[in-house]
Design an enzyme around this catalytic site. Sequence first.
Site, PDB file in Angstrom:
ATOM      1  N   SER A 102       0.805  -1.215   0.000  1.00 40.63           N
ATOM      2  CA  SER A 102       0.000   0.000   0.000  1.00 40.63           C
ATOM      3  C   SER A 102       0.842   1.271   0.000  1.00 40.63           C
ATOM      4  CB  SER A 102      -0.968  -0.039   1.190  1.00 40.63           C
ATOM      5  OG  SER A 102      -1.927   0.977   1.097  1.00 40.63           O
ATOM      6  N   ASP A 241      -2.685   6.510  -3.451  1.00 38.67           N
ATOM      7  CA  ASP A 241      -1.506   5.889  -2.844  1.00 38.67           C
ATOM      8  C   ASP A 241      -1.019   4.755  -3.737  1.00 38.67           C
ATOM      9  OD1 ASP A 241      -3.439   3.975  -2.323  1.00 38.67           O
ATOM     10  OD2 ASP A 241      -2.738   3.545  -0.301  1.00 38.67           O
ATOM     11  N   ASP A 243      -1.204   1.578  -3.959  1.00 43.41           N
ATOM     12  CA  ASP A 243      -2.061   0.505  -4.486  1.00 43.41           C
ATOM     13  C   ASP A 243      -3.461   0.991  -4.826  1.00 43.41           C
ATOM     14  OD1 ASP A 243      -2.977   0.762  -1.832  1.00 43.41           O
ATOM     15  OD2 ASP A 243      -3.530  -1.358  -1.723  1.00 43.41           O
ATOM     16  N   ASP A 245      -5.976   2.338  -3.119  1.00 48.10           N
ATOM     17  CA  ASP A 245      -7.170   2.239  -2.275  1.00 48.10           C
ATOM     18  C   ASP A 245      -7.376   3.473  -1.394  1.00 48.10           C
ATOM     19  OD1 ASP A 245      -5.199   1.826  -0.361  1.00 48.10           O
ATOM     20  OD2 ASP A 245      -6.047  -0.039   0.430  1.00 48.10           O
TER      21      ASP A 245
END
Length: 445
Positions: A102, A241, A243, A245
């Site tokens: 992430s 960000d 990834d 999400d």
Amino acid sequence: MSNRKYFGTDGIRGRVGNAPITPDFVLKLGWAAGKVLARHGSRKIIIGKDTRISGYMLESALEAGLAAAGLSASFTGPMPTPAVAYLTRTFRAEAGIVISASHNPFYDNGIKFFSIDGTKLPDDVEEAIEAEMEKEITCVDSAELGKASRIVDAAGRYIEFCKGTFPNELSLNGLKVVVDCANGATYHIAPNVLRELGATVIAIGCEPNGVNINEEVGATDVRALQARVLAEKADLGIALDGDGDRVIMVDHEGNKVDGDQIMYIIAREGLRQGQLRGGAVGTLMSNMGLELALKQLGIPFSRAKVGDRYVLEKLQEKGWRIGAENSGHVILLDKTTTGDGIVAGLQVLAAMVRNHMSLHDLCSGMKMFPQILVNVRYTAGSGDPLENEAVKAVTADVEATLGNRGRVLLRKSGTEPLIRVMVEGEDEAQVTAFAHRIADAVKAV
């Protein structure tokens, strides 16, 4: 979760090369997951990753483990976490696996699973995978080994899904948008979504090289985005960000718009359109200004523990559709099954277009309270600072002074020996002094 050996609240995560993020562990994890998931019938797994250089190594290890258990893997290449959740659903795969850490630096990585419906794996399945990890690897017969393939149109499928969450009667024509993809998994997705909806797009953080993910770009560091929005005289900026999400936005004046403000805009617009079902879920860290602004609109508000997992659980418990963390995880259950930065950003853009209002003006109905956070390190094993009488006394005194115009929150970090002291109120100087007063009491323990 306390009895888990490997799975945390957001899958398995750590520094690459150190247990558990090693090739041998991840190979065995793939095998163990394959053994458990094969019991459910389907033998197809979707695997996506972000742009970290270690993703190549880890997806190969996962593939080998899954194949040994008789499951086939379909690779998406770099793809946002919510895209993998979506593709898992549409391909009717038994599970989706995301290789990502992430918003963390490139030298970390992690493994996260989605079930067939695009939600987190049930606890009993994670526990069954952990139980298999304790066994020796055995390989299925050669004729039953799994295969590997690529989903060549994965990006296009997800781009169309994102566009489908934006109202058909609206367009982004005339809007200039700066989008920051954190050199992460949305680099080839978000700019195209915005362009195809009509926006003029300036893209930054879209040149991943394997080691620059989240580095001075993206939702965790919006300074580059703020500067570019002002330089380009853009209408707004959108930061995702690594990834995809999380989303943080920037208005045309360069002001940061966080997850609390984004949820306020989306919830208010849902109310105006008659589409809001129930209330909204925030966390213990959500700004008091959000709670008061929603209250004025008659929208119920509930706080969950910090973590998008707990926001989702609270939404499911109450039967509500919208939840968010101030860090930018925004969950819209009428649109998708997990936090999706692109989809959340599109709903804010729809509110701007429909109401002919700037992002700055859309935020004006919510007054953010000053919120001061101080991290205090303590010696593990030296007693619980939160149970200390002196700390309790100082905290109670501050709470009494603030009354119903402020909040105090003390909580332990889940990953380090830290106490997080948060004080919120109307006067910044006052809450700063109060936060340091409580922090000093914690330090003295």
